[in-house]
Design a protein around this motif. Structure first.
Motif, PDB file in Angstrom:
ATOM      1  N   GLY A   1      21.373  -2.940  -7.745  1.00 23.75           N
ATOM      2  CA  GLY A   1      21.536  -1.490  -7.845  1.00 23.75           C
ATOM      3  C   GLY A   1      22.712  -0.960  -7.038  1.00 23.75           C
ATOM      4  N   LYS A   2      23.533  -1.887  -6.512  1.00 19.52           N
ATOM      5  CA  LYS A   2      24.604  -1.502  -5.578  1.00 19.52           C
ATOM      6  C   LYS A   2      25.534  -0.420  -6.140  1.00 19.52           C
ATOM      7  N   GLU A   3      25.890  -0.580  -7.394  1.00 19.44           N
ATOM      8  CA  GLU A   3      26.840   0.366  -7.985  1.00 19.44           C
ATOM      9  C   GLU A   3      26.133   1.477  -8.763  1.00 19.44           C
ATOM     10  N   ALA A   4      24.800   1.428  -8.797  1.00 22.33           N
ATOM     11  CA  ALA A   4      24.080   2.324  -9.709  1.00 22.33           C
ATOM     12  C   ALA A   4      23.963   3.740  -9.161  1.00 22.33           C
ATOM     13  N   SER A   5      24.070   4.701 -10.071  1.00 23.14           N
ATOM     14  CA  SER A   5      23.763   6.074  -9.669  1.00 23.14           C
ATOM     15  C   SER A   5      22.737   6.593 -10.673  1.00 23.14           C
ATOM     16  N   GLY A   6      22.426   7.871 -10.594  1.00 21.12           N
ATOM     17  CA  GLY A   6      21.416   8.412 -11.499  1.00 21.12           C
ATOM     18  C   GLY A   6      20.028   7.942 -11.108  1.00 21.12           C
ATOM     19  N   LEU A   7      19.167   7.790 -12.100  1.00 24.76           N
ATOM     20  CA  LEU A   7      17.768   7.459 -11.840  1.00 24.76           C
ATOM     21  C   LEU A   7      17.537   5.960 -12.039  1.00 24.76           C
ATOM     22  N   VAL A   8      17.177   5.282 -10.964  1.00 28.32           N
ATOM     23  CA  VAL A   8      16.961   3.835 -11.026  1.00 28.32           C
ATOM     24  C   VAL A   8      15.493   3.550 -10.710  1.00 28.32           C
ATOM     25  N   VAL A   9      14.868   2.706 -11.527  1.00 30.30           N
ATOM     26  CA  VAL A   9      13.493   2.289 -11.242  1.00 30.30           C
ATOM     27  C   VAL A   9      13.488   0.786 -11.003  1.00 30.30           C
ATOM     28  N   MET A  10      13.011   0.403  -9.830  1.00 28.49           N
ATOM     29  CA  MET A  10      12.813  -1.018  -9.510  1.00 28.49           C
ATOM     30  C   MET A  10      11.346  -1.326  -9.793  1.00 28.49           C
ATOM     31  N   MET A  11      11.100  -2.426 -10.512  1.00 30.08           N
ATOM     32  CA  MET A  11       9.707  -2.821 -10.778  1.00 30.08           C
ATOM     33  C   MET A  11       9.510  -4.219 -10.233  1.00 30.08           C
ATOM     34  N   THR A  12       8.471  -4.447  -9.451  1.00 32.93           N
ATOM     35  CA  THR A  12       8.203  -5.803  -8.976  1.00 32.93           C
ATOM     36  C   THR A  12       6.975  -6.337  -9.708  1.00 32.93           C
ATOM     37  N   PHE A  13       7.176  -7.421 -10.439  1.00 34.76           N
ATOM     38  CA  PHE A  13       6.078  -8.053 -11.170  1.00 34.76           C
ATOM     39  C   PHE A  13       5.595  -9.247 -10.349  1.00 34.76           C
ATOM     40  N   GLY A  14       4.433  -9.111  -9.757  1.00 36.46           N
ATOM     41  CA  GLY A  14       3.865 -10.192  -8.947  1.00 36.46           C
ATOM     42  C   GLY A  14       2.361 -10.180  -9.153  1.00 36.46           C
ATOM     43  N   THR A  15       1.623 -10.128  -8.051  1.00 32.98           N
ATOM     44  CA  THR A  15       0.165 -10.041  -8.157  1.00 32.98           C
ATOM     45  C   THR A  15      -0.213  -8.744  -8.872  1.00 32.98           C
TER      46      THR A  15
ATOM     47  N   ALA B   1       0.842  -1.197   0.000  1.00 35.20           N
ATOM     48  CA  ALA B   1       0.000   0.000   0.000  1.00 35.20           C
ATOM     49  C   ALA B   1       0.877   1.246   0.000  1.00 35.20           C
ATOM     50  N   VAL B   2       0.272   2.370  -0.307  1.00 31.56           N
ATOM     51  CA  VAL B   2       0.940   3.651  -0.095  1.00 31.56           C
ATOM     52  C   VAL B   2       0.978   3.868   1.414  1.00 31.56           C
ATOM     53  N   ILE B   3       2.171   4.154   1.943  1.00 32.40           N
ATOM     54  CA  ILE B   3       2.321   4.319   3.395  1.00 32.40           C
ATOM     55  C   ILE B   3       2.924   5.686   3.680  1.00 32.40           C
ATOM     56  N   LYS B   4       2.192   6.488   4.447  1.00 28.79           N
ATOM     57  CA  LYS B   4       2.756   7.778   4.867  1.00 28.79           C
ATOM     58  C   LYS B   4       2.702   7.862   6.385  1.00 28.79           C
ATOM     59  N   ASN B   5       3.851   8.095   6.984  1.00 23.52           N
ATOM     60  CA  ASN B   5       3.951   8.166   8.448  1.00 23.52           C
ATOM     61  C   ASN B   5       3.275   6.976   9.124  1.00 23.52           C
ATOM     62  N   GLY B   6       3.469   5.802   8.553  1.00 25.24           N
ATOM     63  CA  GLY B   6       2.928   4.585   9.157  1.00 25.24           C
ATOM     64  C   GLY B   6       1.497   4.282   8.786  1.00 25.24           C
ATOM     65  N   VAL B   7       0.810   5.239   8.127  1.00 24.71           N
ATOM     66  CA  VAL B   7      -0.617   5.064   7.812  1.00 24.71           C
ATOM     67  C   VAL B   7      -0.789   4.551   6.376  1.00 24.71           C
ATOM     68  N   ALA B   8      -1.652   3.533   6.200  1.00 20.41           N
ATOM     69  CA  ALA B   8      -1.939   3.011   4.854  1.00 20.41           C
ATOM     70  C   ALA B   8      -2.966   3.914   4.182  1.00 20.41           C
ATOM     71  N   LEU B   9      -2.619   4.422   3.012  1.00 15.34           N
ATOM     72  CA  LEU B   9      -3.555   5.298   2.295  1.00 15.34           C
ATOM     73  C   LEU B   9      -4.264   4.551   1.167  1.00 15.34           C
ATOM     74  N   THR B  10      -3.781   3.334   0.860  1.00 14.16           N
ATOM     75  CA  THR B  10      -4.437   2.459  -0.110  1.00 14.16           C
ATOM     76  C   THR B  10      -4.326   1.048   0.470  1.00 14.16           C
ATOM     77  N   ALA B  11      -4.823   0.057  -0.246  1.00 14.19           N
ATOM     78  CA  ALA B  11      -4.636  -1.343   0.188  1.00 14.19           C
ATOM     79  C   ALA B  11      -4.751  -2.238  -1.042  1.00 14.19           C
ATOM     80  N   ALA B  12      -3.662  -2.945  -1.380  1.00 19.36           N
ATOM     81  CA  ALA B  12      -3.699  -3.841  -2.540  1.00 19.36           C
ATOM     82  C   ALA B  12      -3.553  -5.277  -2.055  1.00 19.36           C
ATOM     83  N   ASN B  13      -4.512  -6.100  -2.391  1.00 21.06           N
ATOM     84  CA  ASN B  13      -4.473  -7.528  -2.016  1.00 21.06           C
ATOM     85  C   ASN B  13      -4.530  -7.779  -0.517  1.00 21.06           C
ATOM     86  N   VAL B  14      -4.935  -6.786   0.242  1.00 19.25           N
ATOM     87  CA  VAL B  14      -5.272  -6.983   1.661  1.00 19.25           C
ATOM     88  C   VAL B  14      -6.614  -6.274   1.874  1.00 19.25           C
ATOM     89  N   ASP B  15      -7.251  -6.525   3.007  1.00 19.21           N
ATOM     90  CA  ASP B  15      -8.597  -5.993   3.196  1.00 19.21           C
ATOM     91  C   ASP B  15      -8.636  -4.459   3.161  1.00 19.21           C
TER      92      ASP B  15
END
Ligand code: BGC
Length: 270
Positions: A119-133, A66-80
């Protein structure tokens, strides 16, 4: 230094203590199926059980889909949906008796890859994408996380990208690698039109079969598979608990300034 990481997903909740020098689990992780429905009390109870199983006492980090701001869930994906608006950190803190730091699941996986993986050696703009549910994203500029990017929901050919190009959709619809790679290609192409990354790291369930589809991609950016695989979420969560969820790295100075030399007599040209 050891911290505890918990990875909360729609199907499983996994946890283990992590050595943050090595970026490795110090004991085999424990996985418990996510209660269905994934209601706050039931999920928190499982997280408490996992932490107690290891006799852990100390800071805990947890990922959440989910989107998490200051510990609070602002969305919920695949959970209630009842999680939306609730303070996940406080809820899990009460269940474990420890201080809990919570972050988005893709952000956690990205943080771990940037610290110990692809991404250990990477600099600049890096985008990580997780393909799952779904499709989760984590964006880093010079190692610094830009939290809560939700780029898996970009609109591609009139659809929310994750409804066409997630790993779950590939499996559900029995898509060939060519057909699925074509969709991932359209997705990355759309993202590249808006954001010019220097590196894309592909993680999630699909990263185990990276050799089947990464060679089929025809995109501008260099694409590499994630290295931490199943443990990325746990390691990223533990890093967040340690307060070191980003790898601060100032941009390298490309231009070296020449010392200013003033001509004698003030410097004004005639
Ligand atoms: C959610 C993200 C999450 C991703 C992976 C998406 O549907 O919007 O917050 O990171 O799934 O779980």
């Amino acid at each position: 230094m050891q911290y505890f990481g918990v990875d909360i997903g729609g199907t499983g909740i996994k946890g283990a203590p992590v050595d943050l020098e090595a970026g490795e689990l110090t004991a085999p992780r424990l996985r418990v199926p996510t209660p269905q429905p994934a209601l706050p009390d039931a999920v928190a109870e499982v997280v408490g059980d996992i932490v107690r199983h290891f006799n852990w006492s100390g800071p805990v980090g947890a990922t959440f889909p989910a989107v998490i701001k200051n510990g609070v869930a602002l969305t919920a994906a695949n959970v209630d949906q009842s999680w939306v608006g609730s303070n996940v950190a406080t809820k899990l803190g009460a269940a474990t008796g420890d201080e809990v730091t919570v972050l988005n699941d893709a952000d956690a996986a990205g943080v771990a890859e940037m610290a110990f993986g692809a991404g250990k050696e990477a600099s600049g703009l890096v985008v990580m994408m997780t393909f799952g549910t779904g499709i989760g994203t984590a964006v880093f500029l010079h190692g610094q996380l830009v939290p809560n990017t939700e780029l898996g929901h970009l609109e591609v050919d009139g659809h929310d990208a994750e409804t066409r190009a997630s790993e779950m959709v590939r499996e559900r619809d029995n898509l060939s690698w060519e057909k699925w790679a074509h969709r991932v290609n359209r997705y990355i192409g759309t993202l590249e039109a808006l954001l010019w990354p220097d590196l894309i790291i592909i993680g999630g369930g699909a990263s185990r079969k990276a050799d089947k589809f990464i060679p089929l991609l025809d995109v501008r950016t260099k694409v590499v598979p994630a290295q931490l695989r199943n443990d990325a979420g746990i390691v990223g969560a533990a890093l967040a608990a340690s307060g070191d969820a980003t790898r601060p790295k100032p941009p390298a100075r490309a231009v070296r300034r020449r010392p200013v030399t003033r001509p004698p007599g003030g410097g004004r040209r005639p």
